[in-house]
Design an enzyme around this catalytic site. Structure first.
Site, PDB file in Angstrom:
ATOM      1  N   MET A   1       1.133  -1.361   0.002  1.00 37.73           N
ATOM      2  CA  MET A   1       0.071   0.008  -0.031  1.00 37.73           C
ATOM      3  C   MET A   1       0.991   1.454   0.150  1.00 37.73           C
ATOM      4  O   MET A   1       0.522   1.724  -0.996  1.00 37.73           O
ATOM      5  CB  MET A   1      -0.861   0.161   1.289  1.00 37.73           C
ATOM      6  N   LEU A   2       1.514   0.945   1.147  1.00 42.16           N
ATOM      7  CA  LEU A   2       2.555   2.124   0.834  1.00 42.16           C
ATOM      8  C   LEU A   2       3.382   2.008  -0.736  1.00 42.16           C
ATOM      9  O   LEU A   2       4.015   3.335  -1.204  1.00 42.16           O
ATOM     10  CB  LEU A   2       3.410   1.832   1.664  1.00 42.16           C
TER      11      LEU A   2
ATOM     12  N   ASP B   1      12.532 -12.977  -0.707  1.00 39.66           N
ATOM     13  CA  ASP B   1      12.014 -13.310   0.272  1.00 39.66           C
ATOM     14  C   ASP B   1      13.140 -12.574   1.554  1.00 39.66           C
ATOM     15  O   ASP B   1      13.802 -13.534   1.546  1.00 39.66           O
ATOM     16  CB  ASP B   1      11.593 -14.681   0.602  1.00 39.66           C
ATOM     17  N   ILE B   2      12.680 -11.915   2.169  1.00 37.60           N
ATOM     18  CA  ILE B   2      13.653 -11.004   2.634  1.00 37.60           C
ATOM     19  C   ILE B   2      13.894 -11.947   4.156  1.00 37.60           C
ATOM     20  O   ILE B   2      14.853 -11.832   5.857  1.00 37.60           O
ATOM     21  CB  ILE B   2      13.121  -9.794   4.097  1.00 37.60           C
TER      22      ILE B   2
ATOM     23  N   THR C   1       1.813  -7.233   7.716  1.00 36.60           N
ATOM     24  CA  THR C   1       1.251  -6.398   8.631  1.00 36.60           C
ATOM     25  C   THR C   1      -0.286  -6.605   8.580  1.00 36.60           C
ATOM     26  O   THR C   1      -0.955  -5.797   9.044  1.00 36.60           O
ATOM     27  CB  THR C   1       1.193  -5.514   6.899  1.00 36.60           C
TER      28      THR C   1
ATOM     29  N   TYR D   1       2.430  -8.224  17.038  1.00 36.75           N
ATOM     30  CA  TYR D   1       3.277  -7.031  15.566  1.00 36.75           C
ATOM     31  C   TYR D   1       4.068  -6.383  16.683  1.00 36.75           C
ATOM     32  O   TYR D   1       5.039  -6.180  16.251  1.00 36.75           O
ATOM     33  CB  TYR D   1       1.538  -6.405  14.589  1.00 36.75           C
TER      34      TYR D   1
ATOM     35  N   LYS E   1       8.061  -6.010  15.296  1.00 38.59           N
ATOM     36  CA  LYS E   1       8.471  -3.926  14.509  1.00 38.59           C
ATOM     37  C   LYS E   1       9.426  -3.544  15.154  1.00 38.59           C
ATOM     38  O   LYS E   1      10.419  -2.828  14.959  1.00 38.59           O
ATOM     39  CB  LYS E   1       6.668  -3.563  14.076  1.00 38.59           C
TER      40      LYS E   1
HETATM   41  N1  LIG Z   1      -0.452  -0.450   7.646  1.00 44.59           N
HETATM   42  C1  LIG Z   1      -0.888   0.823   8.598  1.00 44.59           C
HETATM   43  O1  LIG Z   1      -1.503   1.394   8.831  1.00 44.59           O
HETATM   44  C2  LIG Z   1       0.775   0.985   8.847  1.00 44.59           C
HETATM   45  C3  LIG Z   1       1.051   1.463  10.116  1.00 44.59           C
HETATM   46  C4  LIG Z   1       1.725   1.832  10.237  1.00 44.59           C
HETATM   47  C5  LIG Z   1       3.922   0.942  10.264  1.00 44.59           C
HETATM   48  N2  LIG Z   1       3.480   0.644   8.721  1.00 44.59           N
HETATM   49  C6  LIG Z   1       4.381  -0.183   8.417  1.00 44.59           C
HETATM   50  O2  LIG Z   1       4.324   0.342   7.261  1.00 44.59           O
HETATM   51  C7  LIG Z   1       4.904  -0.173   5.862  1.00 44.59           C
HETATM   52  C8  LIG Z   1       4.494  -0.832   4.844  1.00 44.59           C
HETATM   53  O3  LIG Z   1       2.920  -1.164   5.360  1.00 44.59           O
HETATM   54  P1  LIG Z   1       1.933  -1.447   4.385  1.00 44.59           P
HETATM   55  O4  LIG Z   1       0.843  -1.307   4.463  1.00 44.59           O
HETATM   56  O5  LIG Z   1       2.551  -0.851   2.635  1.00 44.59           O
HETATM   57  O6  LIG Z   1       2.131  -2.781   3.817  1.00 44.59           O
HETATM   58  P2  LIG Z   1       1.339  -3.846   2.967  1.00 44.59           P
HETATM   59  O7  LIG Z   1       0.909  -3.233   1.549  1.00 44.59           O
HETATM   60  O8  LIG Z   1       1.128  -5.274   4.325  1.00 44.59           O
HETATM   61  O9  LIG Z   1       2.817  -4.110   2.062  1.00 44.59           O
HETATM   62  C9  LIG Z   1       4.388  -4.630   2.504  1.00 44.59           C
HETATM   63  C10 LIG Z   1       5.100  -5.714   1.566  1.00 44.59           C
HETATM   64  O10 LIG Z   1       5.101  -6.448   1.898  1.00 44.59           O
HETATM   65  C11 LIG Z   1       5.995  -7.743   1.026  1.00 44.59           C
HETATM   66  N3  LIG Z   1       6.425  -8.664   1.861  1.00 44.59           N
HETATM   67  C12 LIG Z   1       5.372  -9.259   3.338  1.00 44.59           C
HETATM   68  N4  LIG Z   1       6.291 -10.760   3.115  1.00 44.59           N
HETATM   69  C13 LIG Z   1       7.362  -9.956   2.828  1.00 44.59           C
HETATM   70  C14 LIG Z   1       8.650 -11.435   2.443  1.00 44.59           C
HETATM   71  N5  LIG Z   1       8.964 -12.051   3.158  1.00 44.59           N
HETATM   72  N6  LIG Z   1       9.525 -10.703   2.283  1.00 44.59           N
HETATM   73  C15 LIG Z   1       9.464  -9.464   0.980  1.00 44.59           C
HETATM   74  N7  LIG Z   1       8.324  -9.042   0.775  1.00 44.59           N
HETATM   75  C16 LIG Z   1       7.398  -9.150   2.005  1.00 44.59           C
HETATM   76  C17 LIG Z   1       4.107  -7.869   1.148  1.00 44.59           C
HETATM   77  O11 LIG Z   1       3.745  -8.514   0.429  1.00 44.59           O
HETATM   78  P3  LIG Z   1       2.237  -9.766   0.940  1.00 44.59           P
HETATM   79  O12 LIG Z   1       0.996  -9.201   0.800  1.00 44.59           O
HETATM   80  O13 LIG Z   1       2.261 -10.613  -0.391  1.00 44.59           O
HETATM   81  O14 LIG Z   1       2.637 -10.316   1.875  1.00 44.59           O
HETATM   82  C18 LIG Z   1       3.174  -6.631   0.741  1.00 44.59           C
HETATM   83  O15 LIG Z   1       3.831  -6.563  -0.747  1.00 44.59           O
HETATM   84  C19 LIG Z   1       4.897  -1.346   6.673  1.00 44.59           C
HETATM   85  O16 LIG Z   1       6.490  -1.748   7.021  1.00 44.59           O
HETATM   86  C20 LIG Z   1       4.292  -1.717   7.887  1.00 44.59           C
HETATM   87  O17 LIG Z   1       4.449  -2.332   8.922  1.00 44.59           O
HETATM   88  C21 LIG Z   1       2.087  -0.371   8.587  1.00 44.59           C
END
Ligand SMILES: NC(=O)c1ccc[n+]([C@@H]2O[C@H](COP(=O)([O-])OP(=O)(O)OC[C@H]3O[C@@H](n4cnc5c(N)ncnc54)[C@H](OP(=O)(O)O)[C@@H]3O)[C@@H](O)[C@H]2O)c1
Length: 284
Positions: free
Chosen positions: A8-9, A35-36, A61, A124, A128
């Site tokens: 999403m971000l 795959d990290i 997430t 979670y 983190k």
């Molecule tokens: N969303 C929120 O409200 C929020 C709030 C605070 C902080 N954050 C932080 O902001 C960042 C971005 O969030 P987001 O909501 O954009 O997350 P997201 O949409 O879930 O994107 C995360 C990406 O990481 C990929 N991923 C998962 N496991 C992986 C692995 N083992 N190796 C490589 N890639 C992998 C996911 O792939 P798959 O979709 O295929 O799993 C996804 O494309 C994250 O670090 C999150 O912790 C988010």
């Protein structure tokens, strides 16, 4: 290099980076490319590119999913981040790591500042925080950006879920005992870019300004979308009964970000209006 570029971000951040850098200077990878969780493979692949900056936003997430799958949460968010940190350190790269308000327990009742002691309530949040600790241990030049309550055009989020449910139901029940700052992924992407441009180091809190509960956010989404006919009922987190405990108050104080960049994050209601007006123009 952006890890998590299809999330999403990530998709908004890639757009922002592409708008200010030549396209051959931006590499975006996601689970298909790396795959990290796999240490040797991750380190080798990153080292081959030798990036100057690694922006690590890949994560597991699903907050409730993490509660039910602790092993995966720590493997991706903790150990996975360690592997990225080791690779960044090998390349002498700056590392930017996205973290969360869920590292706090919510007892403070006033905006959390960067020096406040973390105390996560959920798996979670713990995973983190472990990622944060690895970044601080292994990388000399690091930037940790804690943010919260993200929504945007890509991926599942609260705002899109309210809009989807409003098409199917006349009444929505939304929790009214968690307070935070909804944050637009486009605004956050620009803020991350500004922090990188000013070569900021250390921990920074970044969120749209102002605060609300999920209930108020839901009501505002419906009102701004002309869906006021849908009734919203405030409920408690206990009534909702989700597996993971969330902080009841997790507003992030963004003063340090303002001082570093000279920028102020706009109010969440303004950003939401902007998002919804653009969302209406998008083909569904
Ligand atoms: N969303 C929120 O409200 C929020 C709030 C605070 C902080 N954050 C932080 O902001 C960042 C971005 O969030 P987001 O909501 O954009 O997350 P997201 O949409 O879930 O994107 C995360 C990406 O990481 C990929 N991923 C998962 N496991 C992986 C692995 N083992 N190796 C490589 N890639 C992998 C996911 O792939 P798959 O979709 O295929 O799993 C996804 O494309 C994250 O670090 C999150 O912790 C988010």
């Amino acid at each position: 290099m952006v890890l998590g570029a299809n999330g999403m971000l990530g998709r908004d951040l890639m757009k922002v980076l592409h708008s200010s850098l030549p396209s051959d200077q931006v590499v975006g990878w996601d689970i298909e490319e790396i795959d990290i969780q796999k240490k040797d493979e991750s380190v080798t692949k990153i080292e081959k590119v030798r990036p100057e900056i690694v922006i690590h936003i890949a994560a597991y997430t699903d907050v409730d999913g993490c509660e039910l799958n602790k092993e995966k949460a720590f493997s991706v968010n903790g150990e996975g981040t360690k592997h990225v940190a080791l690779a960044a350190s090998e390349c002498n790269a700056k590392m930017v790591y996205l973290s969360t308000d869920y590292v706090f327990d919510g007892d403070k009742r006033e905006p959390y500042v960067e020096s406040d002691a973390p105390h996560p309530l959920s798996v979670y949040g713990h995973s983190k925080l472990q990622g944060e600790q690895y970044v601080q241990t292994f990388v000399k030049d690091f930037l940790i950006v804690r943010t919260q309550w993200l929504y945007g055009p890509f991926g599942k989020n609260f705002v899109s879920s309210v809009l989807r449910q409003a098409r199917e139901k006349n009444t929505l029940s939304i929790v009214d005992d968690q307070t935070g700052s909804p944050t637009y992924t486009v605004d956050l992407s620009r803020a991350i870019s500004s922090l990188i441009q000013s070569d900021a180091q250390g921990i920074f809190h970044v969120a749209n300004s102002g605060l609300c509960t999920w209930y108020t956010l839901g009501q505002t989404v419906l009102k701004l979308s002309g869906l006021s006919r849908v009734k919203v009922i405030p409920i408690s987190s206990r009534e909702l009964g989700r597996p993971a405990v969330r902080p009841s108050y997790s507003v992030l104080g963004c003063q340090k970000f303002q001082e570093e960049t000279g920028l102020t994050m706009r109010p969440w209601s303004e950003a939401l209006k902007d998002f919804l007006s653009k969302d209406r123009q998008r083909p569904s």
